[in-house]
Design a protein around this motif. Structure first.
Motif: not given
Ligand code: 6AU
Length: 260
Positions: A149-150, A160-161, A163-168, A185-186
């Motif tokens: 994710a990073e 940013g986006a 990393t967010d997509r990785n989390v989803e 992250f979550t």
């Protein structure tokens, strides 16, 4: 409460994934959230280092494609050391191709990674098919996947986006057990974070690596496991003494986080 406020033991009891239960209970049993990044060039060096540092780590992280004399016996000996010292094995393969190709790379080839590595990792740059391909090989073997994710290096593009997509993607794929990254992250499910670029010895290296302390990573950022390489086995270092030092620092940071 946040998962970061719970003990590894409590999380081990509640976790739905058997591999993560095993990982978290190993951490609790050994009082270690330290993973050794064993980036050495030969079979003899890797085995010697794993045997010396094994008592102090929860996870041995390998790059088997660095080992000049890799063979099936290395895998057998690593598995014996994992049983002797009670640690898991993470092959840091960083898969990054389409689902069909990574399936072949993960299950077959020279290294047969899925046969022996409890954990591996991938970039999601190709899209979600990479996770599905790896899961087709690894899920039935009770393996787990970390998403990058990073990264720890200077100028890295996983922000940013992205990393967010990785989390989803992680949240909706049960084969994913967590992330490589700098923080929790979550709270959607108890996904673990393993953090490289941890060091007490330097700010970075000549090729873009950047180091932060166990205190920042574990106590402040809520990451679960610190990954340390050259800080333990680098030039002039005593690997056992350094492993003990990083293990103590990582565990103290975890205990401080529970007090927060
Ligand atoms: O402590 P070092 O700098 O000697 O080693 C860090 C280790 C190396 C890298 O391949 C790996 O951590 N790594 C990773 C991983 C674990 O995926 C991601 C990253 O962003 N940075 C990083 O250094 O074995």
């Amino acid at each position: 409460a946040s998962f970061s406020q719970k003990t590894y033991a409590a999380r081990a009891k509640e976790h739905p994934h058997p591999l993560v239960r095993e990982l978290l209970s190993t951490m609790e049993r050994k009082q270690s959230n330290l993973s050794l990044a064993a980036d050495v060039a030969t079979k003899a060096e890797l085995l010697a280092l794993a045997d010396l540092v094994g008592p102090h780590i929860c996870v041995l992280k390998t790059h088997v494609d660095i080992i000049a004399d890799f063979d099936a016996d290395l895998v057998a000996q690593l598995q014996a050391l994992a049983a002797k010292h009670d640690f898991l094995i993470f092959e840091d393969r960083k898969f990054a191709d389409i689902g069909n190709t990574v399936k072949l790379q993960y299950g077959g080839g020279v290294y047969r990674i899925a046969d022996w590595a409890h954990i591996t990792n991938c970039h999601v740059i190709p899209g979600e098919g990479i996770i599905e391909g790896l899961a087709e090989v690894g899920a039935a073997k009770n393996r787990g996947l970390l998403l990058l994710a990073e990264m720890s290096s200077k100028g890295m593009l996983a922000t940013g986006a992205y990393t967010d997509r990785n989390v989803e993607m992680a949240v909706r794929n049960p084969f994913v057990i967590g992330f490589i990254g700098s923080r929790r992250f979550t709270e959607e499910r108890d996904l673990i974070t393993m953090t490289p670029g941890v060091g007490l010895h330097a700010a970075g290296d000549a090729l873009g690596q950047q180091y932060r302390t166990p205190e920042t990573i574990v106590a402040e950022n809520g990451s679960d496991i610190i990954i340390v390489g050259r800080g333990i086995y680098g030039p002039g270092k005593d690997p056992v003494a350094e492993a003990q030092r990083y293990r103590a620092a990582g565990w103290a940071a975890y205990e401080r986080r529970l007090q927060r």
